[in-house]
Every structure is written in C-alpha cells, then in structure tokens.
Design a protein around this motif. Structure first.
Motif, PDB file in Angstrom:
ATOM      1  N   LEU A  75     -20.690 -52.595  30.893  1.00 29.97           N
ATOM      2  CA  LEU A  75     -21.312 -51.472  31.571  1.00 29.97           C
ATOM      3  C   LEU A  75     -20.297 -50.376  31.817  1.00 29.97           C
ATOM      4  O   LEU A  75     -19.188 -50.640  32.266  1.00 29.97           O
ATOM      5  CB  LEU A  75     -21.895 -51.898  32.922  1.00 29.97           C
ATOM      6  N   ALA A  76     -20.687 -49.155  31.502  1.00 34.52           N
ATOM      7  CA  ALA A  76     -19.912 -47.971  31.839  1.00 34.52           C
ATOM      8  C   ALA A  76     -20.660 -47.283  32.986  1.00 34.52           C
ATOM      9  O   ALA A  76     -21.524 -47.882  33.613  1.00 34.52           O
ATOM     10  CB  ALA A  76     -19.766 -47.060  30.628  1.00 34.52           C
ATOM     11  N   ASP A  77     -20.351 -46.023  33.261  1.00 40.83           N
ATOM     12  CA  ASP A  77     -20.936 -45.317  34.400  1.00 40.83           C
ATOM     13  C   ASP A  77     -22.460 -45.340  34.396  1.00 40.83           C
ATOM     14  O   ASP A  77     -23.086 -45.626  35.406  1.00 40.83           O
ATOM     15  CB  ASP A  77     -20.414 -43.883  34.450  1.00 40.83           C
ATOM     16  N   SER A  78     -23.084 -45.051  33.276  1.00 40.85           N
ATOM     17  CA  SER A  78     -24.550 -45.070  33.205  1.00 40.85           C
ATOM     18  C   SER A  78     -25.042 -45.631  31.872  1.00 40.85           C
ATOM     19  O   SER A  78     -26.225 -45.555  31.570  1.00 40.85           O
ATOM     20  CB  SER A  78     -25.118 -43.661  33.406  1.00 40.85           C
ATOM     21  N   THR A  79     -24.142 -46.209  31.094  1.00 40.23           N
ATOM     22  CA  THR A  79     -24.504 -46.759  29.791  1.00 40.23           C
ATOM     23  C   THR A  79     -24.112 -48.228  29.697  1.00 40.23           C
ATOM     24  O   THR A  79     -23.248 -48.701  30.434  1.00 40.23           O
ATOM     25  CB  THR A  79     -23.830 -45.991  28.646  1.00 40.23           C
ATOM     26  N   TYR A  80     -24.769 -48.929  28.780  1.00 37.03           N
ATOM     27  CA  TYR A  80     -24.456 -50.332  28.548  1.00 37.03           C
ATOM     28  C   TYR A  80     -24.371 -50.600  27.055  1.00 37.03           C
ATOM     29  O   TYR A  80     -24.946 -49.885  26.236  1.00 37.03           O
ATOM     30  CB  TYR A  80     -25.522 -51.255  29.172  1.00 37.03           C
ATOM     31  N   THR A  81     -23.660 -51.674  26.715  1.00 32.72           N
ATOM     32  CA  THR A  81     -23.620 -52.225  25.371  1.00 32.72           C
ATOM     33  C   THR A  81     -23.694 -53.732  25.530  1.00 32.72           C
ATOM     34  O   THR A  81     -22.978 -54.306  26.352  1.00 32.72           O
ATOM     35  CB  THR A  81     -22.321 -51.850  24.634  1.00 32.72           C
ATOM     36  N   VAL A  82     -24.551 -54.364  24.759  1.00 34.89           N
ATOM     37  CA  VAL A  82     -24.699 -55.813  24.833  1.00 34.89           C
ATOM     38  C   VAL A  82     -24.718 -56.381  23.424  1.00 34.89           C
ATOM     39  O   VAL A  82     -25.221 -55.752  22.495  1.00 34.89           O
ATOM     40  CB  VAL A  82     -25.957 -56.218  25.619  1.00 34.89           C
ATOM     41  N   SER A  83     -24.139 -57.563  23.289  1.00 35.81           N
ATOM     42  CA  SER A  83     -24.125 -58.284  22.027  1.00 35.81           C
ATOM     43  C   SER A  83     -24.515 -59.727  22.326  1.00 35.81           C
ATOM     44  O   SER A  83     -23.901 -60.367  23.184  1.00 35.81           O
ATOM     45  CB  SER A  83     -22.730 -58.229  21.400  1.00 35.81           C
ATOM     46  N   LEU A  84     -25.545 -60.236  21.612  1.00 33.00           N
ATOM     47  CA  LEU A  84     -26.044 -61.591  21.862  1.00 33.00           C
ATOM     48  C   LEU A  84     -26.242 -62.347  20.564  1.00 33.00           C
ATOM     49  O   LEU A  84     -26.713 -61.795  19.584  1.00 33.00           O
ATOM     50  CB  LEU A  84     -27.394 -61.534  22.578  1.00 33.00           C
ATOM     51  N   THR A  85     -25.920 -63.624  20.627  1.00 28.07           N
ATOM     52  CA  THR A  85     -26.212 -64.538  19.529  1.00 28.07           C
ATOM     53  C   THR A  85     -27.048 -65.657  20.121  1.00 28.07           C
ATOM     54  O   THR A  85     -26.596 -66.366  21.022  1.00 28.07           O
ATOM     55  CB  THR A  85     -24.929 -65.103  18.900  1.00 28.07           C
ATOM     56  N   VAL A  86     -28.291 -65.780  19.647  1.00 28.05           N
ATOM     57  CA  VAL A  86     -29.239 -66.755  20.176  1.00 28.05           C
ATOM     58  C   VAL A  86     -29.776 -67.596  19.024  1.00 28.05           C
ATOM     59  O   VAL A  86     -30.233 -67.044  18.025  1.00 28.05           O
ATOM     60  CB  VAL A  86     -30.405 -66.043  20.899  1.00 28.05           C
ATOM     61  N   PRO A  87     -29.725 -68.943  19.152  1.00 25.82           N
ATOM     62  CA  PRO A  87     -30.217 -69.797  18.076  1.00 25.82           C
ATOM     63  C   PRO A  87     -31.686 -69.496  17.762  1.00 25.82           C
ATOM     64  O   PRO A  87     -32.432 -69.111  18.656  1.00 25.82           O
ATOM     65  CB  PRO A  87     -30.088 -71.211  18.646  1.00 25.82           C
ATOM     66  N   PRO A  88     -32.102 -69.627  16.536  1.00 25.09           N
ATOM     67  CA  PRO A  88     -31.377 -70.242  15.435  1.00 25.09           C
ATOM     68  C   PRO A  88     -30.455 -69.274  14.706  1.00 25.09           C
ATOM     69  O   PRO A  88     -29.808 -69.646  13.743  1.00 25.09           O
ATOM     70  CB  PRO A  88     -32.497 -70.718  14.515  1.00 25.09           C
ATOM     71  N   ASP A  89     -30.405 -68.027  15.152  1.00 22.57           N
ATOM     72  CA  ASP A  89     -29.574 -67.034  14.476  1.00 22.57           C
ATOM     73  C   ASP A  89     -28.094 -67.287  14.725  1.00 22.57           C
ATOM     74  O   ASP A  89     -27.704 -67.777  15.779  1.00 22.57           O
ATOM     75  CB  ASP A  89     -29.950 -65.627  14.948  1.00 22.57           C
ATOM     76  N   THR A  90     -27.295 -66.928  13.734  1.00 25.84           N
ATOM     77  CA  THR A  90     -25.849 -67.082  13.858  1.00 25.84           C
ATOM     78  C   THR A  90     -25.138 -65.735  13.855  1.00 25.84           C
ATOM     79  O   THR A  90     -23.921 -65.679  13.969  1.00 25.84           O
ATOM     80  CB  THR A  90     -25.294 -67.952  12.700  1.00 25.84           C
TER      81      THR A  90
END
Length: 136
Positions: free
Chosen positions: A65-80
């Motif tokens: 999280l920055a001042d008013s922005t976000y970046t997210v990265s997710l790995t959830v099965p079954p995806d690699t």
C-alpha cells in the motif's frame, strides 16, 4: 486464466483493504490516515465464500500500500502463476473501498487489526472473501 483472475479480484480487494488498515500499532481502532497504512504485507490465509481456507505455501501473496494506491500479487491453487492487480483505495472509520485499475471491480468491507495481523472481510463480484495478512 480469466476464471482465476475473477476469483482473485475479490481477494485483491480484501488484501488491499486489510493491509491499508493494518499498518502501525496493535489496536483494533480504525486507522485515521492513509499515511499510517503504507507498507508491505504477506498473505497468511485466504477464504473464498463457501470454500476451505487456503494458507501458504499453497496460496501466496503480497500486498503493498502507498498513500492511496495498492498493488497485490496472488498465487492461488490450482494456478502456479501469480495474478496481479493494482488500483486505488480509500478508508473511512473501519470501512474500506477499493477500486481496481485492471478490471472494473470495486470491493467494500470491514477489518480488524491486532498484533500486526490484519483480517479483512469484503464483498466483491457478489462473493464474500476473507483474508488475513501479516505486516513485514
């Protein structure tokens, strides 16, 4: 791949919201400014409505999280392969609103924060998503 992205969008919203409220202190009181939210968090668990909870190492994620922005990265099965999202967020009391810049999705919900552990519950795309994050 689109199904995975749709599945992860609610989580992304939850993650961003959870991280935004988790920075600093160990109180359950709402964060009053975005400045207190800035930081990086690691995923502890993820639950999609009606599904079993997923935890690392099966599911992994990082939310920044920055001042008013976000970046997210997710790995959830079954995806690699990680799915990423970014956008803006706002806070008001213990409420969170997140808007993705990647897809036309808005997530809204509530959170609790104690001992550097943030739990976020949001509804997005008509699905409830719960995430737990730990501040680095």
């Amino acid at each position: 791949m689109q199904r995975r992205a749709v599945r992860l969008l609610p989580l992304v919203g939850v993650l961003a919201w959870a991280v935004a409220t988790a920075c600093g202190g160990s109180s359950t009181a709402p964060v009053s400014t975005n400045a207190a939210l800035i930081g990086t968090y690691d995923l502890s668990s993820l639950t999609f409505q009606g599904q079993p909870t997923i935890t690392p190492p099966a599911a992994t994620g990082t939310l920044t999280l920055a001042d008013s922005t976000y970046t997210v990265s997710l790995t959830v099965p079954p995806d690699t392969t990680a799915v990423t999202d970014s956008g803006t967020y706002t806070i008001s009391g213990n409420n969170w609103t997140q808007t993705s810049k990647v897809q036309p999705v808005q997530s809204v919900g509530t959170y609790t924060f104690a001992n550097d552990t943030l739990t976020v519950n949001v509804t997005t795309l008509s699905m409830q998503v719960s995430t737990v994050w730990k501040k680095r």
